[in-house]
Enzyme design. Structure first.
Site: not given
Ligand code: GLU
Length: 462
Positions: A239-243
């Site tokens: 996801s966005k949070r993971d990169g």
């Protein structure tokens, strides 16, 4: 000749997963002396944006990935698609369907109530009567009603789809005449001469539909490679949070193109236990048949490790060039070799390297309080003054070893340990007690600036 392509939809920025399939496609073309093409799939007028298309091109430019032909924009190819739609209609391989929205909804509801799969029931497939008034027809392909469609996938092996389970006569042109996704992908891949399609396995379910189009139009089929997704360390889709963010965000964070590409090639592909791949090596060694069958795991530490490797091993000219994006202009600095040699071992990112450079090249604006208590005590200012006088009297010191000799002579004349000069001098020059070797710092900033920083430190802290 191997022809591959990358076909992004410009509905958002280019993210890391998309870039990885682009890289795989690029490498496979290059390995075979073939062509890598770029096609912008911008038919969804409501969701596309020109900025997003531009951002994809910017990312390609940054990473040095070039299309070997004119960039194709699907939005400019309506005439071409219309020609093939007509051909399919003329050949009896597609037909007009006059079902109204209401009828379609009714059909869906009945199917759902009967716990059936919702699908088109083929009512206009062989229709010969007078079409109803006031309905603009959609155009549907005549899909096979039985048997199986086999996707011969280079990563997953043969993947079978039962015609009756998954296929209905899907729409190839909407009521306003605009063509649909699976139709245009197949037409464009054919017309662009694409014979090896490498894409994310989120597209696997589209492939049997595209195969139906290939067959209906009599096109030669490309080979397919569906690449498993990238997961986060928890095993979930990235996801966005993971990169999974905009590729250009990696540029801003200070990753080098070489590190990012090296990182991506190892997400789902390997060659023994090798981790470091130059672009030339990737081009020689990459083969889609070696793509892993399972999802790959995104690992930020690995990316950081690769990035520091590439920073350490970049020439100072390359680093000078890369640092301009971070506002650091060293091109005409006569000590840039000494400075970068000393700092490049210490930075994980170009952003960090830029900060380290600035910490040397700009005079401190404040002095770390704790460090002041520790280092500016006893006869510290006396030592600094003695050293300042030495520098002032010396005949143009230039290299780190010149400054080192000056420090040594103060140490021996005053009969003190090296720490007695090292700590106060470091604090005077840098405002804190960490940083690269003092001889390097002084060599880089030069004689005048060295004296000035010593004077200022004494003044500010007396
Ligand atoms: N436009 C599709 C996407 O951005 C890719 C289509 C394809 O590779 O066939 O996901």
């Amino acid at each position: 000749m191997v022809v591959t392509r990358f076909a992004p939809s410009p509905t958002g920025y280019l993210h890391i997963g998309g870039l990885r399939t682009a890289l795989f496609s690029y490498l496979w073309a290059k390995k075979n002396g073939g062509k890598f093409l770029l096609r912008i799939e911008d038919t969804d007028k409501a969701r596309n944006s020109e900025e997003a298309a531009q951002a994809i091109l910017d990312a390609f430019e940054w990473l040095g990935l070039k299309s070997d032909g004119e960039i194709i924009y699907q939005s400019k190819r309506d005439d071409i698609y219309a020609k093939y739609i007509k051909q399919l209609l003329d050949d009896g391989k597609a037909y007009k369907c006059y079902m109204s929205k209401e009828e379609l909804t009714e059909l869906r509801e009945t199917q759902m109530a009967n716990k059936q799969r919702t699908m088109y029931d083929g009512r206009y497939r062989d229709f010969e009567g007078t079409p109803p008034q006031g309905v603009e027809p959609v155009i549907r392909i005549k899909a096979p009603m039985s048997g199986e469609i086999i996707v011969r996938d280079g990563v997953k092996g043969d993947v079978k789809f039962q015609a009756e389970d998954i296929l209905d006569d899907f729409v190839i042109a909407r009521a306003d005449g605009s063509p649909t996704y699976n139709l245009v992908v197949a037409i464009d891949d054919y017309l662009m001469g694409v014979n090896e399609v490498i894409r994310g396995d989120d597209h696997l379910s589209n492939t049997p539909k595209q195969i139906i189009i290939y067959e209906a139009l009599g096109f030669d089929m490309p080979s397919f490679y569906h690449v498993p997704m990238i997961h986060n360390s928890g095993g979930k889709k990235l996801s966005k949070r993971d990169g999974a963010t905009d590729v250009m965000a990696y540029k801003e964070m200070g990753y080098t193109p070489a590190a990012l590409l090296n990182f991506l090639v190892r997400l789902g592909w390997s060659h023994g236990d090798q981790e470091i791949f130059s672009m030339d090596e990737m081009k020689t060694l990459f083969n889609p048949q070696d793509i892993n069958k399972s999802a790959s795991i995104y690992n930020t530490e690995k990316l950081d490790w690769l990035n520091s490797h590439y920073i350490k091993n970049s020439s100072n000219d390359e680093l000078t060039n890369l640092l301009t994006d971070f506002g650091i202009l060293l091109t005409s600095h006569d000590k840039k070799e000494i400075l970068l040699d000393a700092l490049k071992e210490r930075a994980k990112t170009l952003k960090e390297l830029a900060t380290l450079v600035l910490e040397v090249t700009s005079a401190p604006t404040s002095y770390d309080e704790k460090a002041v208590k520790k280092a500016f005590k006893g006869d510290a200012f006396e030592v600094l003054n003695a050293f300042g006088a030495k520098v002032s009297a010396s005949d143009a010191p230039k290299l780190p070893l010149d400054y080192h000799a000056l420090m040594e002579s103060v140490v021996s004349e005053m009969e003190i340990g090296f720490g007695k000069i090292g700590q106060p001098l470091r604090l005077a020059l840098l405002g804190k007690l960490s940083g690269p070797g003092l001889d390097v710092v002084m060599s880089v900033i030069g004689k005048e600036e060295t004296m000035l920083r010593i004077e200022k430190a004494i003044l500010a802290n007396s």
